[in-house]
Design an enzyme around this catalytic site. Structure first.
Site, PDB file in Angstrom:
ATOM      1  N   ALA A  42       0.853  -1.191   0.000  1.00 50.34           N
ATOM      2  CA  ALA A  42       0.000   0.000   0.000  1.00 50.34           C
ATOM      3  C   ALA A  42       0.890   1.243   0.000  1.00 50.34           C
ATOM      4  O   ALA A  42       0.601   2.237  -0.666  1.00 50.34           O
ATOM      5  CB  ALA A  42      -0.911  -0.022   1.218  1.00 50.34           C
ATOM      6  N   SER A  87      18.700   5.225  -0.017  1.00 52.27           N
ATOM      7  CA  SER A  87      17.676   4.227  -0.297  1.00 52.27           C
ATOM      8  C   SER A  87      17.975   3.620  -1.674  1.00 52.27           C
ATOM      9  O   SER A  87      18.976   3.969  -2.298  1.00 52.27           O
ATOM     10  CB  SER A  87      16.337   4.949  -0.290  1.00 52.27           C
ATOM     11  OG  SER A  87      15.304   4.043  -0.404  1.00 52.27           O
ATOM     12  N   LEU A  88      17.116   2.749  -2.140  1.00 50.87           N
ATOM     13  CA  LEU A  88      17.304   2.165  -3.478  1.00 50.87           C
ATOM     14  C   LEU A  88      16.059   2.407  -4.304  1.00 50.87           C
ATOM     15  O   LEU A  88      14.946   2.411  -3.772  1.00 50.87           O
ATOM     16  CB  LEU A  88      17.524   0.650  -3.362  1.00 50.87           C
ATOM     17  CG  LEU A  88      18.828   0.174  -2.739  1.00 50.87           C
ATOM     18  CD1 LEU A  88      18.755  -1.329  -2.481  1.00 50.87           C
ATOM     19  CD2 LEU A  88      20.004   0.492  -3.653  1.00 50.87           C
ATOM     20  N   LYS A 120      17.439  -8.721  -0.800  1.00 51.27           N
ATOM     21  CA  LYS A 120      17.094  -7.469  -0.120  1.00 51.27           C
ATOM     22  C   LYS A 120      16.458  -7.872   1.204  1.00 51.27           C
ATOM     23  O   LYS A 120      15.335  -8.407   1.234  1.00 51.27           O
ATOM     24  CB  LYS A 120      16.127  -6.647  -0.968  1.00 51.27           C
ATOM     25  CG  LYS A 120      15.818  -5.302  -0.348  1.00 51.27           C
ATOM     26  CD  LYS A 120      15.089  -4.415  -1.338  1.00 51.27           C
ATOM     27  CE  LYS A 120      14.916  -3.012  -0.816  1.00 51.27           C
ATOM     28  NZ  LYS A 120      14.181  -2.901   0.433  1.00 51.27           N
ATOM     29  N   ARG A 141      19.163   4.501  10.390  1.00 58.03           N
ATOM     30  CA  ARG A 141      19.275   5.305   9.178  1.00 58.03           C
ATOM     31  C   ARG A 141      18.679   6.702   9.370  1.00 58.03           C
ATOM     32  O   ARG A 141      19.155   7.672   8.792  1.00 58.03           O
ATOM     33  CB  ARG A 141      18.560   4.609   8.013  1.00 58.03           C
ATOM     34  CG  ARG A 141      18.692   5.414   6.752  1.00 58.03           C
ATOM     35  CD  ARG A 141      18.341   4.639   5.535  1.00 58.03           C
ATOM     36  NE  ARG A 141      16.923   4.354   5.449  1.00 58.03           N
ATOM     37  CZ  ARG A 141      16.331   3.887   4.366  1.00 58.03           C
ATOM     38  NH1 ARG A 141      17.052   3.610   3.302  1.00 58.03           N
ATOM     39  NH2 ARG A 141      15.047   3.655   4.353  1.00 58.03           N
ATOM     40  N   LYS A 302      23.714  -4.882  -7.856  1.00 60.06           N
ATOM     41  CA  LYS A 302      24.674  -3.782  -7.755  1.00 60.06           C
ATOM     42  C   LYS A 302      25.769  -3.969  -8.791  1.00 60.06           C
ATOM     43  O   LYS A 302      26.236  -5.101  -8.990  1.00 60.06           O
ATOM     44  CB  LYS A 302      25.350  -3.791  -6.372  1.00 60.06           C
ATOM     45  CG  LYS A 302      24.405  -3.639  -5.215  1.00 60.06           C
ATOM     46  CD  LYS A 302      25.111  -3.840  -3.873  1.00 60.06           C
ATOM     47  CE  LYS A 302      24.124  -3.660  -2.732  1.00 60.06           C
ATOM     48  NZ  LYS A 302      24.643  -4.054  -1.429  1.00 60.06           N
ATOM     49  N   CYS A 420     -18.519 -29.094  20.689  1.00 60.07           N
ATOM     50  CA  CYS A 420     -17.990 -29.402  19.359  1.00 60.07           C
ATOM     51  C   CYS A 420     -18.907 -28.831  18.276  1.00 60.07           C
ATOM     52  O   CYS A 420     -20.098 -29.156  18.255  1.00 60.07           O
ATOM     53  CB  CYS A 420     -17.851 -30.915  19.196  1.00 60.07           C
ATOM     54  SG  CYS A 420     -17.499 -31.357  17.482  1.00 60.07           S
ATOM     55  N   CYS A 436     -12.684 -32.716  19.757  1.00 59.48           N
ATOM     56  CA  CYS A 436     -13.988 -33.233  20.153  1.00 59.48           C
ATOM     57  C   CYS A 436     -13.746 -34.515  20.947  1.00 59.48           C
ATOM     58  O   CYS A 436     -12.906 -35.335  20.551  1.00 59.48           O
ATOM     59  CB  CYS A 436     -14.819 -33.537  18.909  1.00 59.48           C
ATOM     60  SG  CYS A 436     -16.331 -34.434  19.282  1.00 59.48           S
ATOM     61  N   CYS A 442     -16.287 -38.333  15.726  1.00 58.99           N
ATOM     62  CA  CYS A 442     -17.022 -37.100  15.436  1.00 58.99           C
ATOM     63  C   CYS A 442     -17.113 -36.872  13.942  1.00 58.99           C
ATOM     64  O   CYS A 442     -18.125 -36.428  13.433  1.00 58.99           O
ATOM     65  CB  CYS A 442     -16.329 -35.928  16.109  1.00 58.99           C
ATOM     66  SG  CYS A 442     -16.956 -34.336  15.598  1.00 58.99           S
TER      67      CYS A 442
END
Ligand code: IVH
Length: 727
Positions: A42, A87-88, A120, A141, A302, A420, A436, A442
């Site tokens: 997100a 950062s990357l 990463k 950082r 890299k 149950c 149970c 059961c």
């Protein structure tokens, strides 16, 4: 996944301002207490939305915007970084990666000779300063130019020694994280202390690193990914080497100083020279991800040589010589809508979370396991909670924790069953996994249906409705009773004609001759499914030998730990009457072609050696025999080496994709049986030990992995020819 995750376009300045504020808040939480209201995916979408808006409206860019920062909104400390902690940039697909590589090579005006490809790590960046070989300071950082002093963490981080192998002055940068074991331990400590747990390893690491006066300590892990001269203008021999050596050699140097790097893990950094090789490694790391004891959220590529790095240089917030190839999220926040209580075929009562659907690691997740009621209590879950859900690879999705600060007050307690949910009997609450009191009884329908299933006794004509009829008429109480049914009894059942009765009787008769592996599987021993049943049968050869084995004897079977063996013994005691009934009915109790081991000295189940303990393993599978944690064990013991050379003798074979041609109708279990009959070992995962991969239609990552490891790959038709004698 072919392109970047979509982002939500921001229609106007107000939306832009709101988005920046949300990103700043999310960042502050992410780098702070570690409890962000947004999951990574997100956040990425929000970030891209902001970026797109700013590209269209450059005069409206806010100074706070996360796009202009190394780590926007982070908790800023007062310790300046020697060199900014950057950062990357991200790419999300093979095409984007190829474009990035082309761009870099264009900028340099030459091909890059060597790329370093590494995981990463999903943790927090930290700078560790060593003076004269001694660890003196840890700095987060922060905003990239200054971070927070977290030196109180010295001594609690595995992989960051207090003293280096040489008395050098150097700054090591890397990622602090929690392994799954450390995370479990941290959750248990926090639970014992204040009744709450951490949402995930990442936030647990963030919280732990910054916590100054917690009454308990939690262990963390560090992996280094760079080393810098200290101070930056240092002219020592080491400083010169750090400026001149390729990245991969700096990593060797870091490891030689005694600091952990990923070199010792299954996802070690490697150096390659072509885009294809980078892609191959990306696929390997993707495939390894679900099994790793720590989280990775991408792959970092890299330029390896110092000269390439210097020439490529830096953009405003990222280096131009490195890129992160992001992997699909394995964790997202969603809503817990409901909790369903299921009863497995062994009577285990298991809660299951019903979720607002989320896309995780390429699949849509609607249900997730909640393990057991104690787990619900431990996590303090409520209905309506926003919850962090995890899924990677083939693992069953699980709810990790509620995101407590997103509560609205509308959440409610999760109703816990009093009886149950299947049959209304009492619940045995003596173990964490509730059961149970009727146990297998059961779920008699489910257990008979399972026993009659294709991979067990294969009684083809026995439908579920028929089993219900038989149980209701009192003709059977378990599947062993099927073998003593008379023609008249069956004919008496509703809608049962002569022909179908005879067909069913013939199928039941046929079922008596199944090999031990299938009869054993039909028993539905908790924690033991098809492949473990095959290993048991091939190891012991007869039911008598199984029943005579003690815990040690059972542990001799590949994949059987002490806990599973204890559970198996307890289960066998419970199943003895059923086994006796089967034997009396003339059901086969041996595995063809296998010789029993020499009789052991120790007493087994028949002598009452087992306890009633119901240790650990075994989920309350829904009746399909797959919910029992019985994965194929890589390199598992297969058929004993026979005197005659069989076509697959000494070979470990993995099957993937859908089978075609002569093998089209075979289940995975039948394929594995075939492999073992032909002298091979079946395994579900590709590794360097794999001899052969049978790749059917839609074969995915296993095929890529096999190809990259140089494992022979054949089609189902080619395989059918190899095992023709056994078809
Ligand atoms: S190199 C100038 N290598 O990812 C290059 N970073 O999104 C700086 N990370 O801040 C980073 N694993 O916290 C690098 N193998 C790795 C990494 C890695 C994880 C983190 C690191 C960085 C962030 C960038």
């Amino acid at each position: 996944m072919t392109d970047a995750p979509p982002f939500t376009p921001l229609p106007d300045n107000a939306a832009y301002v709101g988005a920046v504020q949300l990103a700043v808040d999310a960042n502050a939480a992410y780098y702070g207490a570690g409890e962000s209201p947004l999951d990574d995916d997100a956040y990425d979408r929000l970030f891209r939305g902001i970026q797109a808006y700013e590209a269209e409206h450059p005069d409206e860019v806010l100074p706070d915007s996360p796009t202009g920062k190394v780590a926007g909104g982070a908790v800023v400390g007062d310790v300046p970084h020697t060199v900014p902690m950057l950062s990357l940039d991200n790419v999300f697909s093979a095409e984007q990666l190829a474009r990035w590589i082309a761009g870099l090579e264009r900028r340099l005006g030459r091909p890059v000779q060597a790329y370093s490809v590494e995981p990463k790590l999903d943790g927090l960046a930290i700078s560790a300063r060593y003076h004269g070989g001694k660890l003196v300071q840890l700095v987060t950082r922060g905003d990239g130019t200054a971070g927070e002093d977290v030196s109180h963490g010295i001594g609690t981080i595995v992989g960051l020694p207090l003293e280096l192998a040489e008395p050098v002055t150097v700054e090591i940068r890397g990622e602090v994280l929690m392994t799954s074991e450390q995370f479990d331990a941290a959750c248990a400590k926090r639970q014992a202390h204040d009744g709450t747990t951490f949402a995930n390893p990442r936030s647990a690491s963030a919280g732990t690193l910054r916590a100054k006066d917690r009454p308990y300590t939690c262990e963390l892990t560090f992996f280094g990914y760079s080393a810098l001269p200290l101070p930056p203008d240092d002219a020592s021999e080491l400083a010169i080497r750090l400026r001149e050596l390729p990245h991969s050699e700096i990593m060797e140097l870091v490891a030689a100083l005694g600091v952990a790097t990923t070199a010792a893990t299954p996802v070690a950094g490697i150096v390659v020279s072509t885009v294809e090789q980078i892609q191959e490694r990306v696929e390997e790391l993707k495939a390894a991800r679900a099994e790793l004891p720590f989280g990775i959220d991408g792959i970092v590529i890299k330029a390896d040589s110092a000269a390439d790095q210097v020439e490529a240089g830096f953009g405003t917030r990222v280096p131009r010589w490195a890129i992160a190839y992001k992997l699909p999220a394995t964790e997202k926040i969603t809503k817990l809508l409901d909790v369903e209580w299921g009863v497995g075929r062994t009577g285990i009562i298991a809660p299951r979370a019903v979720l607002e659907p989320v896309e995780l690691d390429g699949s849509r997740v609607t249900y997730a396991t909640l393990h057991n009621p104690a787990d619900i209590a431990r996590r303090g879950l409520k209905l309506g909670d926003s919850v962090m859900v995890y899924k990677a690879g083939d693992v069953i999705p699980r709810v990790e924790a509620p995101v407590v600060h997103l509560r609205t007050g509308d959440e409610s307690e999760i109703p816990i069953p009093e009886v149950c949910p299947n049959c209304g009997s009492e619940i045995d609450r003596s173990q964490e996994r509730w059961r149970c009191v009727k146990g297998r009884g059961c779920r008699a329908v489910a257990s008979v249906l399972y026993a009659a299933g294709r991979d067990q006794l294969d009684i083809e004509t026995l439908a579920e409705s028929r089993i219900v009829q038989m149980l209701e008429a009192g003709l059977i109480v378990d599947f062993a009773d099927l073998f003593t049914l008379t023609r008249e009894q069956i004919l008496d059942l509703d809608r049962m004609g002569e022909t179908s009765t005879d067909k069913l009787l013939a199928a039941i008769e046929q079922a008596k001759t199944r090999p031990l592996s299938r009869v054993f599987c039909a028993l539905g021993v908790r924690g033991t499914g098809r492949s473990m049943s095959r290993r048991m049968a091939r190891h012991f050869a007869t039911m008598d030998a199984i029943l005579a084995a003690d815990s040690e004897g059972i542990q001799a079977v590949e994949g059987m730990g002490p806990e599973k063996a204890t559970l198996m013994l307890a289960e066998l005691v419970e199943l003895l009457p059923l086994i006796d009934k089967l034997r009396a009915a003339g059901v086969n109790m041996t595995e063809p072609g296998v010789t029993p081991p020499a009789p052991g000295a120790a007493a087994g189940v028949t002598a009452g050696a087992a306890t009633g303990a119901e240790a650990g393993a075994g989920a309350a599978g829904g009746g399909d025999g797959d919910g029992d944690g019985d994965a194929e064990v890589p390199g598992a013991e297969g058929a004993p080496i026979p005197a005659v050379e069989l076509p697959l003798t000494g070979k470990t074979v993995v099957v993937t994709g859908s089978m075609t041609g002569k093998l089209a109708d075979l289940t995975r279990n039948e394929m594995n049986e075939l492999i073992e009959q032909a002298g091979g070992k079946s395994s579900s995962s590709v590794s360097a030990k794999t001899s052969l991969l049978v790749a059917g239609e839609k074969a995915g990552s296993k095929r890529t992995k096999a190809e990259s490891l140089g494992v022979e790959v054949i089609t189902p038709d080619e395989f059918a020819t190899v095992v023709a004698a056994f078809l």
